[in-house]
Design an enzyme around this catalytic site. Sequence first.
Site, PDB file in Angstrom:
ATOM      1  N   GLY A  76       1.680  -3.961   0.176  1.00 23.53           N
ATOM      2  CA  GLY A  76       1.379  -5.296   0.706  1.00 23.53           C
ATOM      3  C   GLY A  76       1.837  -6.395  -0.225  1.00 23.53           C
ATOM      4  N   ASP A  77       1.701  -6.179  -1.521  1.00 21.78           N
ATOM      5  CA  ASP A  77       2.172  -7.142  -2.512  1.00 21.78           C
ATOM      6  C   ASP A  77       3.674  -7.367  -2.363  1.00 21.78           C
ATOM      7  OD1 ASP A  77       1.986  -8.737  -5.028  1.00 21.78           O
ATOM      8  OD2 ASP A  77       3.140  -7.061  -5.850  1.00 21.78           O
ATOM      9  N   ALA A  78       4.424  -6.293  -2.206  1.00 20.28           N
ATOM     10  CA  ALA A  78       5.883  -6.392  -2.062  1.00 20.28           C
ATOM     11  C   ALA A  78       6.276  -7.080  -0.754  1.00 20.28           C
ATOM     12  CB  ALA A  78       6.507  -5.006  -2.141  1.00 20.28           C
TER      13      ALA A  78
ATOM     14  N   GLU B 255       5.432 -10.793  -1.063  1.00 14.09           N
ATOM     15  CA  GLU B 255       6.392 -11.426  -1.975  1.00 14.09           C
ATOM     16  C   GLU B 255       7.724 -11.684  -1.267  1.00 14.09           C
ATOM     17  OE1 GLU B 255       7.895 -12.961  -5.602  1.00 14.09           O
ATOM     18  OE2 GLU B 255       5.845 -12.278  -5.258  1.00 14.09           O
TER      19      GLU B 255
ATOM     20  N   ALA C 171      -2.146  -1.804  -1.028  1.00 15.57           N
ATOM     21  CA  ALA C 171      -2.030  -3.095  -1.705  1.00 15.57           C
ATOM     22  C   ALA C 171      -0.707  -3.197  -2.462  1.00 15.57           C
ATOM     23  CB  ALA C 171      -3.209  -3.311  -2.655  1.00 15.57           C
TER      24      ALA C 171
END
Length: 151
Positions: A36-38, A41, A33
């Site tokens: 995945g967030d990066a 974004e 995660a």
Amino acid sequence: MAAEVIGKMMSDENVFSFAPAQDPKLLSPLVLAYMGDAVYEMFIRQYVISKPNHRPHHLHRQSTRYVSAKAQAKALDKWLPLLSPEELDIVKRGRNAKSGTSPKNTDILDYRHSTAFECLIGYLYYSKRYERLKELLFMAIEPVEQETSHR
């Protein structure tokens, strides 16, 4: 050591070429995660910059419509019927992961679903399933785009 790292980076087509220390299936869902967030974004920032208005405040406001926990949870709901059993397993691992923090601006259910969303993105990224990742990422922005066009 540095020459080996640089050599590996130069031979890889992807500018972000540091492979994880473990097979993606063995990584913690919170690690997936985190990546995945990066990845999401970066995808959203590139998307909003592809639009005509480049004032920094406008870019930030546009981006937050896509990267909020609520928007990510909504995108995950749209993905669920289309996911493979393997992808569903990754989503469940992400949803059930205990982060040790509480959400600031959303309810716990949206927060858990957004973690699952980011976990799957990180997994697909590290598994180098770029076409599938791209397919899902474009699906994730559709609801926000439709909402904007109805205003």
